[in-house]
Design a protein around this motif. Sequence first.
Motif, PDB file in Angstrom:
ATOM      1  N   ALA A  84      45.902  39.284  59.069  1.00 36.62           N
ATOM      2  CA  ALA A  84      45.109  39.166  57.839  1.00 36.62           C
ATOM      3  C   ALA A  84      46.022  38.753  56.697  1.00 36.62           C
ATOM      4  O   ALA A  84      47.120  39.294  56.544  1.00 36.62           O
ATOM      5  CB  ALA A  84      44.414  40.489  57.517  1.00 36.62           C
ATOM      6  N   ILE A  85      45.556  37.801  55.898  1.00 38.66           N
ATOM      7  CA  ILE A  85      46.357  37.279  54.793  1.00 38.66           C
ATOM      8  C   ILE A  85      45.553  37.312  53.498  1.00 38.66           C
ATOM      9  O   ILE A  85      44.326  37.214  53.528  1.00 38.66           O
ATOM     10  CB  ILE A  85      46.847  35.837  55.113  1.00 38.66           C
ATOM     11  CG1 ILE A  85      47.801  35.327  54.028  1.00 38.66           C
ATOM     12  CG2 ILE A  85      45.690  34.893  55.367  1.00 38.66           C
ATOM     13  CD1 ILE A  85      48.529  34.036  54.380  1.00 38.66           C
ATOM     14  N   CYS A  86      46.276  37.473  52.402  1.00 35.39           N
ATOM     15  CA  CYS A  86      45.724  37.376  51.057  1.00 35.39           C
ATOM     16  C   CYS A  86      44.688  38.491  50.832  1.00 35.39           C
ATOM     17  O   CYS A  86      45.032  39.666  50.852  1.00 35.39           O
ATOM     18  CB  CYS A  86      45.148  35.976  50.850  1.00 35.39           C
ATOM     19  SG  CYS A  86      44.733  35.540  49.165  1.00 35.39           S
ATOM     20  N   GLY A 113      49.372  42.458  51.157  1.00 34.04           N
ATOM     21  CA  GLY A 113      48.201  41.644  50.845  1.00 34.04           C
ATOM     22  C   GLY A 113      48.436  40.991  49.497  1.00 34.04           C
ATOM     23  O   GLY A 113      49.487  41.178  48.872  1.00 34.04           O
ATOM     24  N   PHE A 114      47.469  40.248  49.046  1.00 29.77           N
ATOM     25  CA  PHE A 114      47.562  39.617  47.740  1.00 29.77           C
ATOM     26  C   PHE A 114      47.803  40.710  46.700  1.00 29.77           C
ATOM     27  O   PHE A 114      47.251  41.803  46.815  1.00 29.77           O
ATOM     28  CB  PHE A 114      46.268  38.848  47.452  1.00 29.77           C
ATOM     29  CG  PHE A 114      46.377  37.906  46.303  1.00 29.77           C
ATOM     30  CD1 PHE A 114      47.121  36.745  46.427  1.00 29.77           C
ATOM     31  CD2 PHE A 114      45.756  38.176  45.094  1.00 29.77           C
ATOM     32  CE1 PHE A 114      47.235  35.861  45.359  1.00 29.77           C
ATOM     33  CE2 PHE A 114      45.866  37.307  44.027  1.00 29.77           C
ATOM     34  CZ  PHE A 114      46.612  36.137  44.158  1.00 29.77           C
ATOM     35  N   PRO A 115      48.644  40.453  45.696  1.00 29.63           N
ATOM     36  CA  PRO A 115      48.951  41.505  44.715  1.00 29.63           C
ATOM     37  C   PRO A 115      47.725  42.211  44.130  1.00 29.63           C
ATOM     38  O   PRO A 115      47.756  43.424  43.911  1.00 29.63           O
ATOM     39  CB  PRO A 115      49.738  40.759  43.631  1.00 29.63           C
ATOM     40  CG  PRO A 115      50.439  39.669  44.384  1.00 29.63           C
ATOM     41  CD  PRO A 115      49.441  39.239  45.444  1.00 29.63           C
ATOM     42  N   ALA A 116      46.628  41.489  43.948  1.00 32.20           N
ATOM     43  CA  ALA A 116      45.427  42.089  43.356  1.00 32.20           C
ATOM     44  C   ALA A 116      44.774  43.141  44.244  1.00 32.20           C
ATOM     45  O   ALA A 116      44.015  43.976  43.747  1.00 32.20           O
ATOM     46  CB  ALA A 116      44.408  41.002  43.013  1.00 32.20           C
ATOM     47  N   VAL A 121      55.657  39.048  54.949  1.00 32.46           N
ATOM     48  CA  VAL A 121      54.927  39.464  56.148  1.00 32.46           C
ATOM     49  C   VAL A 121      55.305  40.901  56.469  1.00 32.46           C
ATOM     50  O   VAL A 121      56.472  41.275  56.380  1.00 32.46           O
ATOM     51  CB  VAL A 121      55.276  38.581  57.369  1.00 32.46           C
ATOM     52  CG1 VAL A 121      54.605  39.103  58.630  1.00 32.46           C
ATOM     53  CG2 VAL A 121      54.874  37.139  57.138  1.00 32.46           C
ATOM     54  N   VAL A 122      54.305  41.691  56.833  1.00 31.73           N
ATOM     55  CA  VAL A 122      54.543  43.062  57.290  1.00 31.73           C
ATOM     56  C   VAL A 122      53.910  43.181  58.677  1.00 31.73           C
ATOM     57  O   VAL A 122      52.746  42.828  58.871  1.00 31.73           O
ATOM     58  CB  VAL A 122      53.949  44.103  56.321  1.00 31.73           C
ATOM     59  CG1 VAL A 122      54.109  45.509  56.889  1.00 31.73           C
ATOM     60  CG2 VAL A 122      54.601  44.000  54.941  1.00 31.73           C
ATOM     61  N   SER A 144      50.034  35.574  50.638  1.00 31.51           N
ATOM     62  CA  SER A 144      49.427  34.396  50.020  1.00 31.51           C
ATOM     63  C   SER A 144      49.845  33.130  50.763  1.00 31.51           C
ATOM     64  O   SER A 144      50.716  33.169  51.641  1.00 31.51           O
ATOM     65  CB  SER A 144      49.853  34.301  48.555  1.00 31.51           C
ATOM     66  OG  SER A 144      51.219  33.946  48.461  1.00 31.51           O
ATOM     67  N   PRO A 145      49.276  31.975  50.399  1.00 30.24           N
ATOM     68  CA  PRO A 145      49.662  30.723  51.054  1.00 30.24           C
ATOM     69  C   PRO A 145      51.159  30.435  50.987  1.00 30.24           C
ATOM     70  O   PRO A 145      51.694  29.785  51.895  1.00 30.24           O
ATOM     71  CB  PRO A 145      48.865  29.660  50.292  1.00 30.24           C
ATOM     72  CG  PRO A 145      47.644  30.386  49.827  1.00 30.24           C
ATOM     73  CD  PRO A 145      48.142  31.767  49.480  1.00 30.24           C
ATOM     74  N   GLU A 146      51.836  30.907  49.973  1.00 23.19           N
ATOM     75  CA  GLU A 146      53.280  30.689  49.881  1.00 23.19           C
ATOM     76  C   GLU A 146      54.038  31.323  51.046  1.00 23.19           C
ATOM     77  O   GLU A 146      55.166  30.940  51.345  1.00 23.19           O
ATOM     78  CB  GLU A 146      53.833  31.235  48.558  1.00 23.19           C
ATOM     79  CG  GLU A 146      53.443  30.417  47.341  1.00 23.19           C
ATOM     80  CD  GLU A 146      52.011  30.645  46.882  1.00 23.19           C
ATOM     81  OE1 GLU A 146      51.455  31.749  47.122  1.00 23.19           O
ATOM     82  OE2 GLU A 146      51.431  29.712  46.306  1.00 23.19           O
TER      83      GLU A 146
END
Length: 191
Positions: free
Chosen positions: A110-112, A131-134, A151-152, A162-164
């Motif tokens: 899972a990303i972002c 995850g995404f900072p938000a 990555v974790v 994030s995409p980066e």
Amino acid sequence: MTQRAQGRKLAILAADGFEQIELTSPKEAIENAGGETTIVSLKHGTIQANKHREHGDTFKVDMTLDDAKAEDFDALLIPGGLFSPDTLRTNQKAKDFTSAFFRQMKPVFAICHGPQLLISANLVNGREMTGFPAIQQDLKNAGARVLDQSVVVDSGLVTSRSPEDLGDFNAKIVEEICEGKHAEQRQSVTA
């Protein structure tokens, strides 16, 4: 390219409003390694991607949640974006499908904003994640140990920000799907 993921099948769970690159980049990584991908969604037809806040391309849905079974796949990918995870997290079939991968000890990626689905399915308590900072505070509130890194990996659960971070994320996706089941993969632990 090595075909080390040959014979491995990745389900990609997404709904309208997913972040396009967070689906296409991991999909390409698995396919370049010889694996197969299947886009699973709530409805037949196509789903609309976003490129940040603009509309992206549309993608053909290969299978709906009515027909998808976790036992037919080796791993699950949940792309982020603002809208797809929010839609999926309120859908019981999406939560059940995702939970089945944990019960079957299969890798989940899972990303972002994708981990929002994991929060709603009660799958993050006691897990190391990002995850995404938000959404990092949401993960903490749900009992996850949050690390702010690209990555974790926690026993078959792979999360990214994030995409980066897609280079690191994609490498781990290929590695983990090739490793197969993880005996330590679990739904949740008591904090």
